[in-house]
Each structure stands twice: as structure tokens, then as C-alpha cells.
Design a protein around this motif. Structure first.
Motif, PDB file in Angstrom:
ATOM      1  N   ASN A  47       0.828  -1.205   0.000  1.00 29.53           N
ATOM      2  CA  ASN A  47       0.000   0.000   0.000  1.00 29.53           C
ATOM      3  C   ASN A  47       0.858   1.249   0.000  1.00 29.53           C
ATOM      4  O   ASN A  47       0.511   2.265  -0.607  1.00 29.53           O
ATOM      5  CB  ASN A  47      -0.935   0.000   1.205  1.00 29.53           C
ATOM      6  CG  ASN A  47      -2.063  -1.020   1.060  1.00 29.53           C
ATOM      7  OD1 ASN A  47      -2.441  -1.362  -0.052  1.00 29.53           O
ATOM      8  ND2 ASN A  47      -2.584  -1.494   2.184  1.00 29.53           N
ATOM      9  N   SER A  48       2.012   1.183   0.710  1.00 32.89           N
ATOM     10  CA  SER A  48       2.878   2.364   0.763  1.00 32.89           C
ATOM     11  C   SER A  48       3.495   2.663  -0.593  1.00 32.89           C
ATOM     12  O   SER A  48       3.634   3.833  -0.983  1.00 32.89           O
ATOM     13  CB  SER A  48       3.969   2.181   1.825  1.00 32.89           C
ATOM     14  OG  SER A  48       4.792   1.069   1.515  1.00 32.89           O
ATOM     15  N   SER A  49       3.876   1.622  -1.339  1.00 39.96           N
ATOM     16  CA  SER A  49       4.447   1.867  -2.673  1.00 39.96           C
ATOM     17  C   SER A  49       3.373   2.350  -3.643  1.00 39.96           C
ATOM     18  O   SER A  49       3.630   3.162  -4.530  1.00 39.96           O
ATOM     19  CB  SER A  49       5.136   0.618  -3.215  1.00 39.96           C
ATOM     20  OG  SER A  49       4.250  -0.473  -3.307  1.00 39.96           O
ATOM     21  N   SER A  51       0.859   4.254  -2.719  1.00 39.91           N
ATOM     22  CA  SER A  51       0.699   5.665  -2.361  1.00 39.91           C
ATOM     23  C   SER A  51       1.848   6.488  -2.897  1.00 39.91           C
ATOM     24  O   SER A  51       1.655   7.625  -3.362  1.00 39.91           O
ATOM     25  CB  SER A  51       0.629   5.800  -0.829  1.00 39.91           C
ATOM     26  OG  SER A  51      -0.525   5.154  -0.330  1.00 39.91           O
TER      27      SER A  51
END
Length: 382
Positions: A47-49, A51
Motif C-alpha cells: 500500500n505504501s508503494s 501511495s
């Protein structure tokens, strides 16, 4: 010892397997300056990548529903920064792909067959037998036109008349590939193709095999028998079969042979009076270097570097009088679909052939002109 018949040996055979999409190279991304905007596909793993990719983008083109990929526009330096993240699987240029458009082979074009197509001439109703190594019944450019067939050789693990060589499938596409917006288009496009397998996967067969195949074609009442095969010596059995077919309304068309350069070397069955012998020309309307010639040649057709169907749903370039022969067979099918008898079609093909400056020994009456044979000139279209 049984006489062996086979595919005339080919010189300068070129193969090119088709069927794959063409992708753009990554040169555009590599050449971009750091502040240039590039369009890339970003494979994310968290999810962070995801975002991070959104944050780097000046424009999010697409987020896929089922695969972890985003297509974004971003400055090259931002895209490069994403590539350095451990949780980004890849960053690649969003390349372009091209539709697999149908190709008009140069031989079909040179013989003005596309002019006939534009005027509604498709060969529908004619029956063209490819007396050869069989036909690939799964090929998308041939399936719609396939009728029946029979094998006169041992096929091994291949069922019935299936092609386990490629030569017959190539000839079938030249004569009658479907006009379906993909692959290639034939000289005729809606005639019924019949596979009469008289050559094995190695490309050879006996006199008896070939004669039996020709007899079978005549007994089925089919219109055209296309023979892209030959031998340097004759056979009374083969001669009898050819005469039987002609007497029963079949127009037999055969490759003159690939023994050139020579002046009197047409092979058999092309050399028989009951068969229409075809020599080969190149893109410059010259006689192909490999083409046999002799007084038996009645017409010439394109035979050098011909792109057509091949086994496995692919496409290949081959050269030979074997490729010239089905150009004429396809044209003959169109004439016979319009009510011509075998002798009338043979005469019409010769009387409308184009004079390209070759001697009669090289090209007979001249170069095949499908449009002229059907009563159109090269400028006619609907």
C-alpha cells in the motif's frame, strides 16, 4: 523401386514466423531528461508503494483492478526514484502495441487479385484441392474455407490429412486465405479448400501416392488441383491420372520446378499436356533465379519471397515455383466459380496474362493477371 515425388527443392528459402505483437522499445524513457514527463507502468508490492506512485504522478492514467500496477505520468526523476524502492517491483515505459493487421502479400498485389476482390470476386462456390503435404486445419486464415480431404500416405501421429510439414499450408494460403482482417489474404478468398495429402512430413511421396490423389480429386468433381510438387522424370501412371482428371473437368496447375537456371528443365507432372505449368517471377518481374523454364511453361506467377500461412497458426516466407503455382490455382478457382470450364479457364488465364518482357520459354503467355482474367482492369474498384 518406387519413383519418389516431392516438393521441388527451394533456393533462398526465407522463413519469418508471424503472430506476435510489436512493442515499442524503451529508448524513449532512456533518452528522456530528468525533468521530462514520461508515461510508465509501476508494479507495486504494498500500500505504501502504491501511495508513493500516486504521489509521484502528475497524472494517474489507470489503476488496475486485479494486478498491482498503476499507469502514471511523472517526471523521469520521480519515476527513477520509484524504481529505487524495495517495495516497487518494476517501473517500465508504457510502450505501444500495434494491431495485427492483415497483410496483402506482394504476389497477390502484383497479380491484381485485390482488384478482383474489390469487385466482389471471391471464388465462392469453387473447389480447390491442394495436392501436397496436407493443410493445417487449425489455422485461423484457412479454417473458414476448409472442406474435406484425404491422405494417401502414412500420417504417423497426425490425423487424416493434417499438415506435418508446412508446405501445403503455405500453398493453401496463397491460393485461398480468408479475407478476415488478419494474417494474409489469398488470390481467392472464399473458395472451398480440400487437403489431399500425397507427401509425407519429409515432403516426399511416390508416383502412386500422387496419381491416387489426382484420381481422387477428379472423382470428387472438384474444379482445380494445385500441384506444387514434381519429379525430374515422368511416369505413365502419373500421366494417365492427369489425363483422367482433365477429361473429368479438373484444371490441374503445377509448379514448373526449381532446377534453374536452365532452358529445358520443366519437371513432371507440369510437363504433361494435361497440366498447366507455372514458372516463377520476382518482385522486379524477372524470372526467379531458381525457376525451371521450357516450352511447356504456360504462365508465370510470383514465387520469390512469398509470405503466407504456415503450420501452428503462423506465417512464413518461402520461395519456389511451389509458391507461384497456387497463385494460378486461386485465379482458376475464381474463373470456375463464374462458370468457366477447366479448358476455358486455362485459355482465359493465358489470353489475359501480362507481357513483362520475358520469353515464352520463361513465362509462357506472360505474368498472371487475375483482374484481367475476370474482366477488370487494374483501376477498377467498387
Amino acid at each position: 523401386m518406387a519413383q519418389k515425388f516431392g516438393i521441388p527443392s527451394r533456393r533462398d528459402v526465407l522463413k519469418l514466423t508471424g503472430g506476435s505483437l510489436a512493442a515499442a522499445s524503451a529508448g524513449g524513457l532512456a533518452a528522456a531528461k530528468p525533468d521530462d514527463t514520461v508515461e510508465v507502468n509501476v508494479g507495486v508490492a504494498s500500500n505504501s508503494s502504491r501511495s508513493a506512485a500516486r504521489s509521484a504522478a502528475t497524472d494517474v492514467i489507470r489503476e488496475f483492478d486485479s494486478i498491482d500496477v498503476l499507469t502514471i505520468r511523472a517526471p523521469k526523476k520521480a519515476a527513477s526514484g520509484l524504481r529505487n524502492r524495495a517495495d516497487v517491483r518494476y517501473v517500465e515505459e508504457n510502450g505501444t502495441v500495434e494491431a495485427l493487421a492483415q497483410t496483402l502479400p506482394w504476389g497477390v498485389d502484383r497479380a491484381d487479385a485485390e482488384v478482383a476482390h474489390a469487385n466482389g470476386e471471391t471464388g465462392a462456390g469453387a473447389d480447390i484441392a491442394i495436392i501436397d503435404t496436407g493443410i493445417d486445419s487449425t489455422h485461423p486464415d484457412l479454417q473458414a474455407n476448409l472442406g474435406t480431404g484425404r491422405s494417401f500416405v502414412t500420417t504417423g501421429n497426425y490425423p487424416a490429412w493434417q499438415d506435418n510439414n508446412g508446405h501445403g499450408t503455405h500453398c493453401a494460403g496463397i491460393a485461398d486465405a480468408v479475407d478476415n482482417g488478419q494474417g494474409v489474404v489469398g488470390v481467392s478468398t472464399e473458395a472451398t479448400l480440400h487437403a489431399v495429402k500425397v507427401l509425407t512430413g519429409s515432403g516426399s511421396g511416390t508416383t502412386s501416392d500422387v496419381a491416387a490423389g489426382i484420381e481422387y480429386v477428379a472423382d470428387q468433381g472438384w474444379d482445380v488441383g494445385s500441384l506444387s510438387l514434381g519429379s525430374s522424370s515422368g511416369s505413365q501412371t502419373l500421366r494417365d491420372a492427369c489425363q483422367y482428371a482433365q477429361s473429368n473437368g479438373v484444371l490441374l496447375v503445377a509448379a514448373a520446378g526449381n532446377s534453374g537456371p536452365c532452358t529445358d528443365c520443366v519437371g513432371y507432372p507440369a510437363a504433361y499436356p494435361s497440366v498447366m505449368a507455372v514458372s516463377s517471377t520476382n518482385r522486379n518481374d524477372g524470372l526467379s533465379s531458381f525457376s525451371s523454364q521450357g516450352p511447356e511453361v504456360e504462365i508465370a506467377a510470383p514465387g520469390s519471397d512469398i509470405y503466407s500461412t504456415y503450420v501452428g497458426g503462423t506465417y512464413t516466407r518461402l520461395s519456389g515455383t511451389s509458391m507461384a503455382c497456387p497463385h494460378v490455382s486461386g485465379a482458376a478457382g475464381q474463373l470456375m466459380a463464374n462458370g468457366y470450364t477447366n479448358s476455358e479457364a486455362r485459355s482465359r488465364l493465358k489470353s489475359t496474362a501480362e507481357d513483362v518482357g520475358l520469353s515464352s520459354n520463361e513465362s509462357g503467355s506472360g505474368l498472371l493477371d487475375v483482374a484481367a482474367a475476370l474482366g477488370y482492369d487494374s483501376g477498377d474498384s467498387t
